[in-house]
Design a protein around this motif. Structure first.
Motif, mmCIF file in Angstrom:
data_model
loop_
_atom_site.group_PDB
_atom_site.id
_atom_site.type_symbol
_atom_site.label_atom_id
_atom_site.label_comp_id
_atom_site.label_asym_id
_atom_site.label_seq_id
_atom_site.Cartn_x
_atom_site.Cartn_y
_atom_site.Cartn_z
ATOM 1 N N ARG A 1 -10.396 50.194 47.083
ATOM 2 C CA ARG A 1 -9.891 50.033 48.446
ATOM 3 C C ARG A 1 -9.005 51.228 48.816
ATOM 4 O O ARG A 1 -8.992 51.685 49.949
ATOM 5 N N ILE A 2 -8.271 51.737 47.812
ATOM 6 C CA ILE A 2 -7.329 52.835 48.067
ATOM 7 C C ILE A 2 -7.618 53.971 47.098
ATOM 8 O O ILE A 2 -7.831 53.734 45.898
ATOM 9 N N TYR B 1 -5.509 57.091 50.722
ATOM 10 C CA TYR B 1 -6.603 56.985 51.699
ATOM 11 C C TYR B 1 -7.278 55.632 51.526
ATOM 12 O O TYR B 1 -7.567 55.213 50.409
ATOM 13 N N ARG B 2 -7.509 54.956 52.651
ATOM 14 C CA ARG B 2 -8.036 53.581 52.594
ATOM 15 C C ARG B 2 -9.534 53.560 52.873
ATOM 16 O O ARG B 2 -9.983 54.059 53.909
ATOM 17 N N SER C 1 -12.747 51.796 54.028
ATOM 18 C CA SER C 1 -13.325 50.662 54.757
ATOM 19 C C SER C 1 -14.641 51.152 55.336
ATOM 20 O O SER C 1 -14.612 51.944 56.252
ATOM 21 N N THR D 1 -1.336 44.165 46.514
ATOM 22 C CA THR D 1 -2.522 44.907 46.940
ATOM 23 C C THR D 1 -3.420 45.158 45.738
ATOM 24 O O THR D 1 -2.975 45.741 44.738
ATOM 25 N N VAL E 1 -5.845 47.423 44.413
ATOM 26 C CA VAL E 1 -6.128 48.822 44.766
ATOM 27 C C VAL E 1 -7.556 49.190 44.383
ATOM 28 O O VAL E 1 -8.316 49.740 45.179
ATOM 29 N N GLY F 1 2.061 46.603 48.093
ATOM 30 C CA GLY F 1 1.349 47.849 48.360
ATOM 31 C C GLY F 1 2.095 49.091 47.899
ATOM 32 O O GLY F 1 1.799 50.210 48.314
#
Length: 416
Positions: A93-94, A110-111, A113, A177, A179, A211
């Motif tokens: 995800r990250i 940076y995420r 999606s 979170t 990650v 997070g």
């Protein structure tokens, strides 16, 4: 018990009294960088086993196919015997860790999606090289009499994303979170199905409370140690214990909602029972009541007030044949969601349906004809705040996709 296999952190034993099952025994060993660094951590086997058993239970209850059968002891669990597919599936995800080294220029944090999916071939001698889908297909793995082809690869990649999303939602309830995460699949020797196998414990993911990377609770803390001292190992162990305690909470629902089905008369009972049965498959309590907004509006509104008064999030489903007064009257008098699910008949159905569709202004009830779909719609509303309901919806979506994929594969084989 005959030992079938041994890895860095666990041993696999044959269970003679349970054909088709194996015992997965954890070890008190923690390793990093393909065991370049390895240490004993007293109590790690119990912590890892507790974590993996809870995670697999969460996934299995949702409807994900796994090899997990049951927890056997403090340090071992029983699993279906699988031939392992030698690929680590990594879902992110990250952006952090090795991804940044392999992709210079990408900023940490940076995420992704949609989620970023990567695969690595399990080969210690070559430090688990990253593979493409094409390499995996070209390898032509044959396991438990099954060829790992396009269908199996697609199932694993879709499953990895669904599994990550379910665990991400679950950890969010603890303000953590998720990650990234690595998982492995195997072919169940008995059923010849591709299932989630191996373990998912605190070595499998990165977890950042709030997070915040500086609060990380996963194995990265051990990887990052400048030197391994008894004090440092105590800190690592405390983190692992924190995760194994928290992971139990993921099995508990945070909010409890319900569905209340109002029927105009008991002649609609079979239709309503289907709604109740579908609700129970999502773990949603469902109450059935009989009331007519035409013949007893005072009673309809009294029942409504009864369910509004106890603070439990409620979705009303109105089941009324002919002219549907129930749904519109409820919708005009409650701020809770109302779903019309009229039992449409073949004779007047085309006319009756308009009493559920054409509403005066200020009314917001939806209309869903299928009882199963009405329950699913209610589950989707409650799933916004209940991760366990959301997990069942997400797994059901995956399983539908997989069954279509398998049906197509079967048809292709018949045609050939």
């Amino acid at each position: 018990m005959a030992k079938l296999n041994e890895g860095k952190t666990k041993q696999i034993f044959e269970l003679l009294d349970e054909p088709g099952n194996v015992l997965v025994q954890s070890k008190d060993q923690i390793t990093a960088g393909n065991a370049v660094r390895k240490d004993q951590m007293e109590g790690k086997a119990a912590i890892a086993n507790k974590t993996t058993s809870c995670v697999f239970k969460l996934l299995q209850d949702a409807g994900i196919k796994t090899a997990f059968v049951r927890q056997h002891s403090e340090t071992a669990f029983v699993a279906s015997h699988c031939e392992m597919i030698p690929i680590e599936w990594v879902c992110r995800r990250i952006a952090t860790g090795s991804f940044l080294k392999r992709n210079p220029g990408v900023k940490e944090g940076y995420r992704f999606s949609p989620l970023k999916l990567e695969m690595f071939f399990k080969d210690d001698a070559n430090n688990d090289p990253q593979w493409s889908e094409e390499q995996l297909l070209a390898a032509g793995f044959e396991l438990a009499g099954m060829s790992i082809g396009r269908c199996e690869v697609d199932i694993m990649s879709k499953s990895t994303v669904a599994i990550f999303e379910i665990l991400e939602k679950a950890w969010a309830t603890q303000n953590c979170t998720l990650v990234d995460m690595k998982i492995e699949f195997g072919v169940n020797v008995s059923t010849k199905e591709v299932v989630l196998a191996d373990v998912i414990d605190n070595d499998s993911w990165r977890l950042w409370p709030s997070g915040d990377r500086s609060q990380q609770k996963d194995k990265q803390v051990y990887r990052d140690l400048k030197e391994v001292t008894p004090e440092a190992m105590q800190m690592v162990k405390r983190n692992f214990e924190w995760v194994s305690e928290r992971v139990k909470l993921l099995l508990e629902t945070q909010t409890s909602g319900r569905v209340v089905v109002l029927m105009g008369s008991t002649s609609d009972m079979a239709h309503c029972e289907r709604i109740r049965k579908a609700c129970s498959s999502y773990g949603i309590p469902c109450h059935l009541r009989v009331t007519s907004a035409h013949k007893g509006p005072d009673e309809t509104l009294r029942i409504k007030a009864e369910y509004e008064g106890d603070g439990v999030p409620t979705i009303f489903v109105a089941v009324a044949g002919r002219s549907n007064g129930l749904g519109p009257v409820m919708s005009g008098n409650t701020a809770y969601p109302v779903i019309n699910c009229p039992p449409v008949t073949s004779d007047w159905g085309a006319q009756d349906i308009w009493s559920s569709l054409r509403m005066p202004s200020g009314l917001g009830c939806s209309t869903v004809l299928s009882p199963d779909a009405a329950a699913q719609h209610a589950a989707q509303i409650l799933g916004l705040t209940d991760h366990l309901i959301w997990a069942k919806l997400r797994a059901s979506m995956l399983n539908t996709w997989v069954s279509l994929k398998q049906a197509d594969k079967k048809l292709q084989q018949c045609s050939l």
